[in-house]
Design a protein around this motif. Structure first.
Motif, PDB file in Angstrom:
ATOM      1  N   THR A 181     -35.450 -26.823  22.300  1.00 23.34           N
ATOM      2  CA  THR A 181     -36.235 -27.814  20.834  1.00 23.34           C
ATOM      3  C   THR A 181     -34.601 -28.491  20.625  1.00 23.34           C
ATOM      4  O   THR A 181     -34.666 -29.237  19.710  1.00 23.34           O
ATOM      5  N   PHE A 217     -27.273 -27.618  17.677  1.00 26.62           N
ATOM      6  CA  PHE A 217     -28.351 -28.434  16.648  1.00 26.62           C
ATOM      7  C   PHE A 217     -27.381 -28.894  15.698  1.00 26.62           C
ATOM      8  O   PHE A 217     -27.363 -30.358  15.202  1.00 26.62           O
ATOM      9  N   ARG A 224     -30.670 -15.873  19.642  1.00 25.84           N
ATOM     10  CA  ARG A 224     -31.130 -17.396  19.587  1.00 25.84           C
ATOM     11  C   ARG A 224     -30.059 -18.420  18.569  1.00 25.84           C
ATOM     12  O   ARG A 224     -30.937 -18.478  17.496  1.00 25.84           O
ATOM     13  N   VAL A 245     -32.120 -17.545  31.526  1.00 30.26           N
ATOM     14  CA  VAL A 245     -32.075 -18.193  30.378  1.00 30.26           C
ATOM     15  C   VAL A 245     -32.107 -17.458  28.971  1.00 30.26           C
ATOM     16  O   VAL A 245     -31.330 -18.373  27.926  1.00 30.26           O
ATOM     17  N   LYS A 257     -48.653 -24.875  23.042  1.00 31.71           N
ATOM     18  CA  LYS A 257     -48.006 -24.627  21.875  1.00 31.71           C
ATOM     19  C   LYS A 257     -46.841 -24.781  21.412  1.00 31.71           C
ATOM     20  O   LYS A 257     -46.820 -25.713  20.366  1.00 31.71           O
ATOM     21  N   ARG A 308     -39.291 -19.775  14.573  1.00 35.83           N
ATOM     22  CA  ARG A 308     -38.206 -20.369  15.525  1.00 35.83           C
ATOM     23  C   ARG A 308     -38.396 -21.155  15.146  1.00 35.83           C
ATOM     24  O   ARG A 308     -37.241 -22.431  15.365  1.00 35.83           O
TER      25      ARG A 308
HETATM   26  C1  UD1 Z   1     -38.464 -22.897  24.253  1.00 28.29           C
HETATM   27  C2  UD1 Z   1     -39.417 -22.784  24.035  1.00 28.29           C
HETATM   28  C3  UD1 Z   1     -39.818 -21.274  24.708  1.00 28.29           C
HETATM   29  C4  UD1 Z   1     -39.091 -20.994  25.535  1.00 28.29           C
HETATM   30  C5  UD1 Z   1     -37.949 -21.885  25.760  1.00 28.29           C
HETATM   31  C6  UD1 Z   1     -37.503 -21.950  27.084  1.00 28.29           C
HETATM   32  C7  UD1 Z   1     -40.315 -24.216  21.568  1.00 28.29           C
HETATM   33  C8  UD1 Z   1     -41.168 -24.284  20.725  1.00 28.29           C
HETATM   34  N1  UD1 Z   1     -40.136 -23.358  22.768  1.00 28.29           N
HETATM   35  O1  UD1 Z   1     -37.786 -22.043  22.738  1.00 28.29           O
HETATM   36  O2  UD1 Z   1     -40.973 -21.190  25.011  1.00 28.29           O
HETATM   37  O3  UD1 Z   1     -38.946 -19.634  26.065  1.00 28.29           O
HETATM   38  O4  UD1 Z   1     -38.078 -23.152  25.585  1.00 28.29           O
HETATM   39  O5  UD1 Z   1     -37.671 -22.468  27.911  1.00 28.29           O
HETATM   40  O6  UD1 Z   1     -41.024 -25.175  22.709  1.00 28.29           O
HETATM   41  N2  UD1 Z   1     -29.552 -22.183  22.605  1.00 28.29           N
HETATM   42  C9  UD1 Z   1     -27.949 -22.102  22.148  1.00 28.29           C
HETATM   43  N3  UD1 Z   1     -27.785 -22.163  21.203  1.00 28.29           N
HETATM   44  C10 UD1 Z   1     -28.116 -23.530  20.753  1.00 28.29           C
HETATM   45  C11 UD1 Z   1     -30.200 -23.519  21.091  1.00 28.29           C
HETATM   46  C12 UD1 Z   1     -30.195 -22.779  22.253  1.00 28.29           C
HETATM   47  O7  UD1 Z   1     -27.287 -20.798  22.648  1.00 28.29           O
HETATM   48  O8  UD1 Z   1     -28.433 -24.015  19.599  1.00 28.29           O
HETATM   49  C13 UD1 Z   1     -29.527 -20.544  23.823  1.00 28.29           C
HETATM   50  C14 UD1 Z   1     -30.609 -20.079  23.379  1.00 28.29           C
HETATM   51  O9  UD1 Z   1     -29.653 -18.747  22.948  1.00 28.29           O
HETATM   52  C15 UD1 Z   1     -31.017 -19.637  24.957  1.00 28.29           C
HETATM   53  C16 UD1 Z   1     -31.389 -20.977  25.704  1.00 28.29           C
HETATM   54  O10 UD1 Z   1     -30.120 -22.221  24.961  1.00 28.29           O
HETATM   55  O11 UD1 Z   1     -30.508 -18.853  25.686  1.00 28.29           O
HETATM   56  C17 UD1 Z   1     -32.229 -21.720  26.065  1.00 28.29           C
HETATM   57  O12 UD1 Z   1     -33.104 -21.364  25.135  1.00 28.29           O
HETATM   58  P1  UD1 Z   1     -33.856 -23.458  24.322  1.00 28.29           P
HETATM   59  O13 UD1 Z   1     -34.329 -23.623  25.783  1.00 28.29           O
HETATM   60  O14 UD1 Z   1     -33.009 -23.608  23.497  1.00 28.29           O
HETATM   61  O15 UD1 Z   1     -35.280 -22.512  23.487  1.00 28.29           O
HETATM   62  P2  UD1 Z   1     -35.990 -22.284  22.702  1.00 28.29           P
HETATM   63  O16 UD1 Z   1     -35.467 -24.053  22.506  1.00 28.29           O
HETATM   64  O17 UD1 Z   1     -36.091 -21.995  21.736  1.00 28.29           O
END
Ligand code: UD1
Length: 434
Positions: free
Chosen positions: A171, A130, A125, A341, A26, A96
């Motif tokens: 992401t 970004f 989140r 996380v 996915k 998301r």
């Molecule tokens: C991705 C995965 C998800 C997985 C997660 C952690 C995809 C589509 N989804 O989600 O399945 O659970 O990685 O392995 O690939 N954060 C910020 N600011 C930002 C971005 C993130 O504070 O701009 C924080 C989030 O709140 C979280 C942490 O960073 O606490 C990690 O999140 P992130 O790795 O970004 O998760 P996703 O990429 O959304």
């Protein structure tokens, strides 16, 4: 009309038998579809799982102007003469991962407009990483009164930049890597995520004209093409196997399997899980692309509890935290699970307590589990797709028939889960609810 799963619990018996193939990831298709915006010719994606999230992302790319066609597990994306840089709000607000499309769209068209992305409720989140990344690459970020983000690259081209992530985001790493591919100059991403889906995507992009080095490590360097789009020239990209699905199946096999072989997977992508399971006493036979679990001879009581602490890759994945908790309700000992996380990703534990698990919620990030305990049937509602699958695991070991409502949430990430688990002998069916 909604759908739900009805699961006949095995009451701790280990009867499941057979082969359980793993589908494409996915978290790979959700990035490969947006990456197609970087191309000037048709992109072919193979081993694509038939899941709701891939459908939604396909719709989002289609709404941006492309032709997106699926035939079996292959998706073909043909770019439009001109991309539409306003992401379709109704879709972007639902998933998301729509945020990933913002990077390539901004790089390709010079601007992007999108609402705050929706998706699974996993605590806060935010999208600050970004937005800061785009700003570092010379773009202007504005949020209007309706909460729509309007981002413009000066002169229509992003500039290479050195970006240090104050914390690791999967992401954000992927989105900025994709944006940097067409930028002018070199981009360096530091403290980048290292999840295996990232080097898989980079390898494909490199074969098509991108210059990405270091994907899969914490420093990624991208030499931008200064606006020159990529060309696939018929080369397909195969989605790597879904490591979260593979890991969840291994846990199910340990709990309820007599002799189950998980096939079409990449065992080294789930080293963190396999190490803990084998320490707990689960008999694993690890092959090149398969994992056989012959747990039938070992009663649950023989597994030992192990401490779990989630971590970015290659640590223990947060997405396997809830299935692992189900495992730990059936093992002997008292251990903690620490979620590092996401906030709010342990809420499902309350439902397990209702099923009879002995769990103390210490704080929003830590639970204490004492096992083994018998679980009993319940009607459950998965708060997110990973916990939804964990509930199916819990229902499988429980006494009696359980119901997992909200099948849609599970369908977002797992292809026809009931058909596949039925094939190894689980009593599970999908039914309509009023
Ligand atoms: C991705 C995965 C998800 C997985 C997660 C952690 C995809 C589509 N989804 O989600 O399945 O659970 O990685 O392995 O690939 N954060 C910020 N600011 C930002 C971005 C993130 O504070 O701009 C924080 C989030 O709140 C979280 C942490 O960073 O606490 C990690 O999140 P992130 O790795 O970004 O998760 P996703 O990429 O959304």
């Amino acid at each position: 009309m909604q759908e739900r799963f009805v699961i006949g619990g095995l009451a701790g018996r280990k009867t499941l038998k057979g082969e359980l193939p793993v589908r494409g990831a996915k978290n790979a298709i959700l990035k490969a579809l947006p990456a197609s915006v970087l191309f000037e010719d048709t992109v072919v994606l193979t081993n694509v799982p038939d899941i709701e999230d891939a459908e939604r992302m396909g719709e989002l790319v289609r709404a941006s102007g492309a032709t997106v066609e699926r035939s079996g597990s292959t998706i073909t994306i043909t770019p439009p003469p001109k991309w539409r840089s306003e992401l379709e709000h109704s879709i972007a607000e639902r998933i998301r991962a729509s945020i990933v499309l913002t990077g390539p769209m901004l790089a390709r068209t010079g601007s992007v407009h999108f609402p705050y992305p929706g998706g699974c409720v996993l605590g806060e989140r935010p999208i600050d990483l970004f937005l800061q990344g785009f700003t570092a690459m010379g773009a202007t970020v504005k949020e209007d009164a309706e909460g729509v983000f309007n981002i413009h690259a000066h002169g229509g081209v992003l500039l290479g930049a050195e970006i240090f992530f104050p914390f690791i985001s999967v992401t954000a790493t992927e989105t900025l890597m994709l944006a940097a591919v067409l930028a002018k100059g070199e981009t360096i991403l530091e403290n980048a995520a290292m999840e295996p889906e990232i080097p898989a995507l980079a390898a494909f992009l490199n074969a098509c004209g991108a210059h990405i080095e270091g994907a899969g490590t914490s420093t990624i360097r991208i030499q931008g093409t200064a606006g020159k789009p990529l060309r696939a020239e018929g080369r397909p990209m195969a989605m790597p196997p879904d490591r979260i699905e593979a890991g969840s199946f291994v846990i199910l096999a340990a709990l309820a399997g007599e002799d189950v072989t998980i096939t079409d997977c990449e065992p080294k992508h789930i080293d963190a899980l396999l190490t803990l399971l084998s320490r707990a006493g689960v008999p694993l036979e690890i092959g090149e692309r398969s994992i056989r679990v012959r747990s039938g001879a070992i009663p649950n009581e023989r597994y030992k509890s192990v401490v779990v602490r989630t971590h970015e890759y290659p640590g223990f994945p947060t997405d396997l935290q809830s299935p692992m908790t189900i495992f730990l309700t059936q093992t002997t000992g008292e251990v903690t699970v620490l979620e590092t996380v996401f906030d709010g990703r342990l809420r499902y534990a309350e439902d397990l307590i209702r099923m009879g698990a002995d769990i103390t919620i210490m704080n929003p990030h830590r639970i204490l589990i004492r096992g083994p305990r018998k679980l009993s049937r319940k009607e459950l509602e998965g708060p997110d797709l990973r916990a939804g699958l964990a509930y199916i695991l819990a229902a499988s070991v429980a006494v009696g028939t359980s119901i997992v409502n909200n099948a849609y949430v599970i369908d977002r990430g797992y292809e026809k889960i009931e058909e596949r688990l039925r094939a190894i002998g689980l009593s599970i069916r999908r039914e309509l609810t009023r």
